[in-house]
Motif scaffolding. Structure first.
Motif, PDB file in Angstrom:
ATOM      1  N   PRO A 160       4.230   2.588 -15.079  1.00 15.49           N
ATOM      2  CA  PRO A 160       5.673   2.633 -15.582  1.00 15.49           C
ATOM      3  C   PRO A 160       6.577   2.605 -14.383  1.00 15.49           C
TER       4      PRO A 160
ATOM      5  N   ALA B   1       8.788   2.699 -11.162  1.00 15.47           N
ATOM      6  CA  ALA B   1       8.866   3.372  -9.793  1.00 15.47           C
ATOM      7  C   ALA B   1       7.701   4.236  -9.644  1.00 15.47           C
ATOM      8  N   ALA B   2       6.551   3.812 -10.244  1.00 17.76           N
ATOM      9  CA  ALA B   2       5.341   4.526  -9.866  1.00 17.76           C
ATOM     10  C   ALA B   2       4.377   4.242  -8.519  1.00 17.76           C
ATOM     11  N   GLY B   3       5.196   2.964  -8.111  1.00 21.96           N
ATOM     12  CA  GLY B   3       4.450   2.386  -6.805  1.00 21.96           C
ATOM     13  C   GLY B   3       3.595   1.175  -6.912  1.00 21.96           C
ATOM     14  N   LYS B   4       3.949   0.387  -8.084  1.00 25.81           N
ATOM     15  CA  LYS B   4       3.048  -0.920  -8.305  1.00 25.81           C
ATOM     16  C   LYS B   4       3.336  -1.798  -7.407  1.00 25.81           C
ATOM     17  N   GLY B   5       4.676  -2.098  -7.274  1.00 26.67           N
ATOM     18  CA  GLY B   5       5.186  -3.018  -6.403  1.00 26.67           C
ATOM     19  C   GLY B   5       4.611  -2.664  -4.760  1.00 26.67           C
ATOM     20  N   THR B   6       4.735  -1.822  -4.269  1.00 25.28           N
ATOM     21  CA  THR B   6       4.320  -1.300  -3.001  1.00 25.28           C
ATOM     22  C   THR B   6       3.008  -1.635  -2.776  1.00 25.28           C
TER      23      THR B   6
ATOM     24  N   ARG C 270      12.040   8.903  -6.174  1.00 27.52           N
ATOM     25  CA  ARG C 270      11.886   7.632  -5.346  1.00 27.52           C
ATOM     26  C   ARG C 270      12.782   6.590  -6.006  1.00 27.52           C
ATOM     27  N   ARG C 271      13.169   6.438  -7.106  1.00 27.51           N
ATOM     28  CA  ARG C 271      14.038   5.189  -7.451  1.00 27.51           C
ATOM     29  C   ARG C 271      15.569   5.757  -6.874  1.00 27.51           C
TER      30      ARG C 271
ATOM     31  N   GLU D 126      15.841   4.973  -3.326  1.00 24.44           N
ATOM     32  CA  GLU D 126      15.888   3.555  -3.108  1.00 24.44           C
ATOM     33  C   GLU D 126      17.254   2.962  -3.135  1.00 24.44           C
TER      34      GLU D 126
ATOM     35  N   THR E 162       0.017   8.521  -8.197  1.00 25.33           N
ATOM     36  CA  THR E 162       0.568   8.620  -6.749  1.00 25.33           C
ATOM     37  C   THR E 162       1.352   9.702  -6.599  1.00 25.33           C
TER      38      THR E 162
ATOM     39  N   LEU F 251       0.719  11.139  -3.588  1.00 23.79           N
ATOM     40  CA  LEU F 251       0.128  10.224  -2.330  1.00 23.79           C
ATOM     41  C   LEU F 251       1.333   9.248  -1.688  1.00 23.79           C
ATOM     42  N   ASP F 252       1.249   8.860  -0.442  1.00 21.31           N
ATOM     43  CA  ASP F 252       2.287   8.190   0.092  1.00 21.31           C
ATOM     44  C   ASP F 252       1.505   6.732  -0.066  1.00 21.31           C
ATOM     45  N   PRO F 253       2.203   5.690   0.337  1.00 18.04           N
ATOM     46  CA  PRO F 253       1.788   4.320   0.133  1.00 18.04           C
ATOM     47  C   PRO F 253       0.315   4.102   0.740  1.00 18.04           C
TER      48      PRO F 253
ATOM     49  N   ALA G 205      -2.416   5.665  -1.392  1.00 18.06           N
ATOM     50  CA  ALA G 205      -2.490   4.838  -2.602  1.00 18.06           C
ATOM     51  C   ALA G 205      -3.365   3.511  -2.149  1.00 18.06           C
TER      52      ALA G 205
HETATM   53  O1  CDP Z   1       6.955  -1.458  -8.551  1.00 18.93           O
HETATM   54  P1  CDP Z   1       7.400   0.047  -8.859  1.00 18.93           P
HETATM   55  O2  CDP Z   1       8.717   0.060  -9.591  1.00 18.93           O
HETATM   56  O3  CDP Z   1       6.239   0.965  -9.805  1.00 18.93           O
HETATM   57  O4  CDP Z   1       7.509   0.946  -7.678  1.00 18.93           O
HETATM   58  P2  CDP Z   1       7.624   0.561  -6.210  1.00 18.93           P
HETATM   59  O5  CDP Z   1       8.796  -0.237  -5.932  1.00 18.93           O
HETATM   60  O6  CDP Z   1       6.463   0.138  -5.511  1.00 18.93           O
HETATM   61  O7  CDP Z   1       8.077   1.856  -5.654  1.00 18.93           O
HETATM   62  C1  CDP Z   1       9.108   2.823  -5.831  1.00 18.93           C
HETATM   63  C2  CDP Z   1       9.586   3.508  -4.727  1.00 18.93           C
HETATM   64  O8  CDP Z   1       8.700   4.497  -4.336  1.00 18.93           O
HETATM   65  C3  CDP Z   1       9.657   2.764  -3.282  1.00 18.93           C
HETATM   66  O9  CDP Z   1      10.607   3.215  -2.500  1.00 18.93           O
HETATM   67  C4  CDP Z   1       8.108   3.402  -2.414  1.00 18.93           C
HETATM   68  O10 CDP Z   1       8.488   3.212  -1.103  1.00 18.93           O
HETATM   69  C5  CDP Z   1       8.187   4.592  -2.912  1.00 18.93           C
HETATM   70  N1  CDP Z   1       6.708   5.108  -2.981  1.00 18.93           N
HETATM   71  C6  CDP Z   1       6.323   6.112  -2.650  1.00 18.93           C
HETATM   72  O11 CDP Z   1       7.098   7.144  -2.020  1.00 18.93           O
HETATM   73  N2  CDP Z   1       4.895   6.542  -2.678  1.00 18.93           N
HETATM   74  C7  CDP Z   1       3.859   5.704  -2.962  1.00 18.93           C
HETATM   75  N3  CDP Z   1       2.875   5.987  -3.059  1.00 18.93           N
HETATM   76  C8  CDP Z   1       4.630   4.353  -3.601  1.00 18.93           C
HETATM   77  C9  CDP Z   1       5.813   4.150  -3.292  1.00 18.93           C
END
Ligand code: CDP
Ligand code: CDP
Length: 207
Positions: free
Chosen positions: A8, A10-15, A139-140, A143, A186, A189-191, A194
């Motif tokens: 879903p 802002a789950a952290g997929k892209g990071t 998180r979103r 951002e 996550t 979890l921090d990046p 993860a």
């Molecule tokens: O791609 P997706 O929308 O799933 O998420 P993202 O853009 O990777 O992450 C959303 C925000 O959450 C970013 O600002 C990341 O730095 C943060 N993040 C985090 O706090 N902890 C994580 N384990 C992964 C991402």
């Protein structure tokens, strides 16, 4: 190896996808950016996201070099994106590009909603990245504020819940966990954490 990452908003997929791509030296495709580019083109032309023909026309014009456009990140674009991406014809128009990207070299990382289920059901590693709605909204919102956009956590949470519900309930390639995906929550979890968990899972897939 093809690494498929779904989950879903802002789950952290892209990071995670960017870090895995750097780790393995693979190219990375943010498939959400493809759908966002369709929505942005449509909004710019004054079109209605619910209009399937207009959305398909926009999808046919999208090219790889508009995927880094910062305007794709606007929340208005995010909302319209989950409407345009429900049209089966739009999804079909983008499928070929995604599959060619995945199979062009020795490996690739793709993140989105339907990578492990529809785009690359044969992926060697499938991760379903998730987190609590509240953690994702916080998180979103952060951002957005970092980009100078005023954001209220509660409003962002509502947007995220609506988008997730629409993405999960559509009939064409809904957001869903592949039966053989590894679930990575996550919330706590921090990046770095993860990445470590994902690498440990991928190591089990390589043997
Ligand atoms: O791609 P997706 O929308 O799933 O998420 P993202 O853009 O990777 O992450 C959303 C925000 O959450 C970013 O600002 C990341 O730095 C943060 N993040 C985090 O706090 N902890 C994580 N384990 C992964 C991402
Ligand atoms: O970064 P965030 O997780 O908020 O969204 P995104 O990955 O950029 O995706 C935006 C929207 O595109 C999603 O809410 C989905 O409606 C759609 N999308 C999709 O339908 N299929 C994909 N493979 C990727 C995104």
């Amino acid at each position: 190896m093809i690494i498929a990452i779904d989950g879903p908003a802002a789950a952290g997929k892209g990071t995670l996808a960017r870090r895995l791509a750097a780790h393995f030296g693979y190219p990375h495709l943010d498939t959400g950016a493809l759908y966002r580019a369709v929505a942005r083109r449509l909004l710019e032309a004054g079109g209605d996201p619910a209009d399937a023909d207009a959305a398909l026309a926009a999808a046919r014009l999208v090219t790889a070099d508009e995927l880094d456009d910062p305007r794709l990140r606007d929340e208005a674009v995010g909302r319209a994106t989950s409407i345009v991406s429900a049209h089966p014809a739009v999804r079909a128009a983008l499928l070929d590009f995604q599959r060619r990207f995945a199979h062009a070299g020795p490996g690739a990382v793709l993140d989105g909603r339907d990578i492990g289920t529809v785009v690359c059901p044969d992926a060697g590693a499938k991760l379903f990245v998730t987190a609590s709605p509240e953690a994702r909204a916080a998180r979103r919102a952060k951002e957005l504020r970092d980009r100078g956009v005023p954001a209220i956590d509660a409003r962002v949470l509502q947007d995220i819940k609506e988008r997730d519900a629409r993405d999960s309930s559509r009939s064409a390639a809904p957001l869903a966990q592949a039966a053989d995906a590894y679930v990575l929550d996550t919330t706590q979890l921090d990046p770095d954490g993860a990445l470590a968990a994902a690498l440990a899972y991928i190591a089990t897939r390589e043997t």
